[in-house]
Design a protein around this motif. Sequence first.
Motif, short mmCIF file in Angstrom:
data_model
loop_
_atom_site.label_atom_id
_atom_site.label_comp_id
_atom_site.label_asym_id
_atom_site.label_seq_id
_atom_site.Cartn_x
_atom_site.Cartn_y
_atom_site.Cartn_z
N GLU A 102 -17.17 84.53 -87.33
CA GLU A 102 -16.36 83.31 -87.45
C GLU A 102 -17.20 82.07 -87.17
OE1 GLU A 102 -13.10 83.49 -88.29
OE2 GLU A 102 -13.06 85.66 -88.27
N THR A 112 -8.38 83.06 -90.30
CA THR A 112 -9.54 83.87 -90.70
C THR A 112 -9.79 85.07 -89.79
OG1 THR A 112 -11.06 82.53 -89.39
CG2 THR A 112 -10.81 81.94 -91.70
N SER A 113 -9.33 85.03 -88.53
CA SER A 113 -9.86 86.06 -87.64
C SER A 113 -9.12 87.39 -87.67
CB SER A 113 -10.02 85.54 -86.21
OG SER A 113 -8.93 84.79 -85.82
MG MG Z 1 -13.40 88.64 -89.76
#
Ligand code: MG
Length: 680
Positions: A137, A331-332
Amino acid sequence: RLAEAQRLKPQREALPVYAGREAILRGIRENDTVVVLAETGSGKTTQIPQFLIRSDIPRASPRVVCTQPRRVAAISLAQRVAAETGCVLGTTVGYTVRFDDRSSPKTRLKYATDGTLLAEMLSDRDLDAYDVVVLDEAHERSLRTDMLMGFLKDIQKRRKAKFAEFKAKGKQVANGNAGDDDDAQTKQPREPSELKIVVMSATIDAKRFSEFFDSAPVLYVSGRQHKVTIKYVDEPQDDYVDASIKTIVQIHQHYPPGSILVFLPGQDEIEGMVASLRAYLPDIEKNLAKKGQITIAPLFAKLPAAEQAKAFVPAGPNERKVIIATNIAETSVTIPGVRFVIDSGMAKEKRYHAGTGIDSLATEPISQSSAKQRAGRAGRESDGWCFRLYTETAYQHMEKRSQPEIQRVSLSFALLHLKAAGQEDVYNFSYMDAPSVTSIQGALHRLHGLGALGEKSRITPLGRQMAQLPLDPIFSRVLLEAFRQGCPREVIDLVSLLGVKDQLIINTSATREQANEARQKFTHRSGDHLFLINILRAYEELDGTDEKKAWCKDNYISYKAMQLALDSRKQLRERAERLDLGDWEDTLNDEPEPIIASLVAGLFANAATKQPDDSYRNMMTKQVVTIHPSSTVFSKKPLGIIYDELALTTKTYARGVSIVDPRLLPRQAPGVFNALRKQL
Ligand code: MG
Ligand code: ADP
């Protein structure tokens, strides 16, 4: 467990990253550092570290740590990857986050928050415990990820040197159990290895990372991104919770099956929306019975793990899941089955308040790159739709990309953290975005004055404590002083209020007189800070949302700002408990002196005394300052004042002013001040 791992295998092998496996491993083998770029959901975080532990890069049985900016993500990813490898969490695959360690000497792949890895560097300076560090990230540019990037550049060089020296001496020096899985258990020091760095990012800002790591190669993994149709609203929406619910009804009525992912800024909005949606559900389902059942799953950092897990369970055949999330889901983490995204366009961001110097969580418009990431979540498995609850014009006015956190928080905050993480020389740190030398000087000077740095600019024990608080060092200092003065309860309240003070007091020119009159009852003889505390005290006497809202209206106070202040108060109280600072409930009630003394400890540079000509001069800079007319102290002409903000308009105005006995004010920072403090 192994059967479960077998079951997950085909899913893993279908991920885009899997097809790129050989190329990725070759890239890492042949280079010190690589940057891996792939769309969210491609398998970067779950797969690449697994490829590595099964490889011999840079040695047999390598140890890998993968960092995450968020605690929730570190935990849920470790759980998922443990399931994929068929091991018990905490054995081969584990995680370490603050206050929670599920790893053991056997652990070969560890998910950790960036903060935890920084803390590990204090006892393992070169991160010898690991052969590969995966910085995940990276596009988020969190303060700690940026700090890690800077540290890792030097660590990699030192590890290279150590390894070369080791090789030159010949392997007979070590007793030959390199790469043995058991070496950590037998407490044998591991043979040195070179350190591999893998930087992983979801967006296209790879060039910066590559340049930073001396032109590291960029590996692109092309994902399967299906078409996402973007829909904007025609008019700006002022209630995105309401707008989200209407959109959900429309989707349920007119669109194909598929889960809906709603992005809201924070926990409060999510909890509010869950409650409203639950209330509407019977109606929606009665009218649209054939369309199947709607189920709701909230997802935010503070939600208990068992509740979070519900968001990841795939929807049943006759079920439409609505996942209401913060930007955790941007995104995570990956949520299966999402075909619709509803984007409020807002997020909670840590932001430095230039006036008061407080870092606070503010709800702000997201950047275009975040908006694209959010939309992308709808197209992971098939074509999808993204409903933006803002106009196309609003989108065009958004920042292109989010600012790195290191530029959003105060510099003295960032530097104190570097010092706490062991970086003595903050001028020559490898910054991705370097601040100017003069601003570094200024920030160091301030940290000295606060007692956070001592001789040779080394961090002091007080400085270490300050680094643990999520506040600008000035207010960390104020808060720590409050524990010594016996008034932490009031000062936690005050610091929380100062974080929102610009929105809190509603003052339009049309209503100023009535507003001031209505708020007259909260004034305090000592000035604006106790005035703020009085407002909160009165607010807390009230029951129920309706009563609170009506009271806010009557007193020209922002209900929303009040809620935000209570939110940061909750966080600060929790932090104080965890750090064992003392009992935050201690209170000296209505005595203003200890509260003012706490303020002086941090804001000593903002002290002024009255001159014979009735003007005020800052005691250190001798600058002339004028008490702002909005201050409750304005007409009192006290001998000494302390203020939390200097506003430059037509004059240099002091705002947020309290009265203080000039004899208690330091004439210069900081040594003299410390002597004075003992007298207080
Ligand atoms: Mg990822
Ligand atoms: P990336 O890091 O590229 O965004 P991840 O490795 O996080 O991708 O996720 C890859 C895939 O693994 C996802 O598309 C999803 O199908 C699956 N996955 C990841 N985490 C979970 C989970 N907690 N539960 C179920 N599936 C998951």
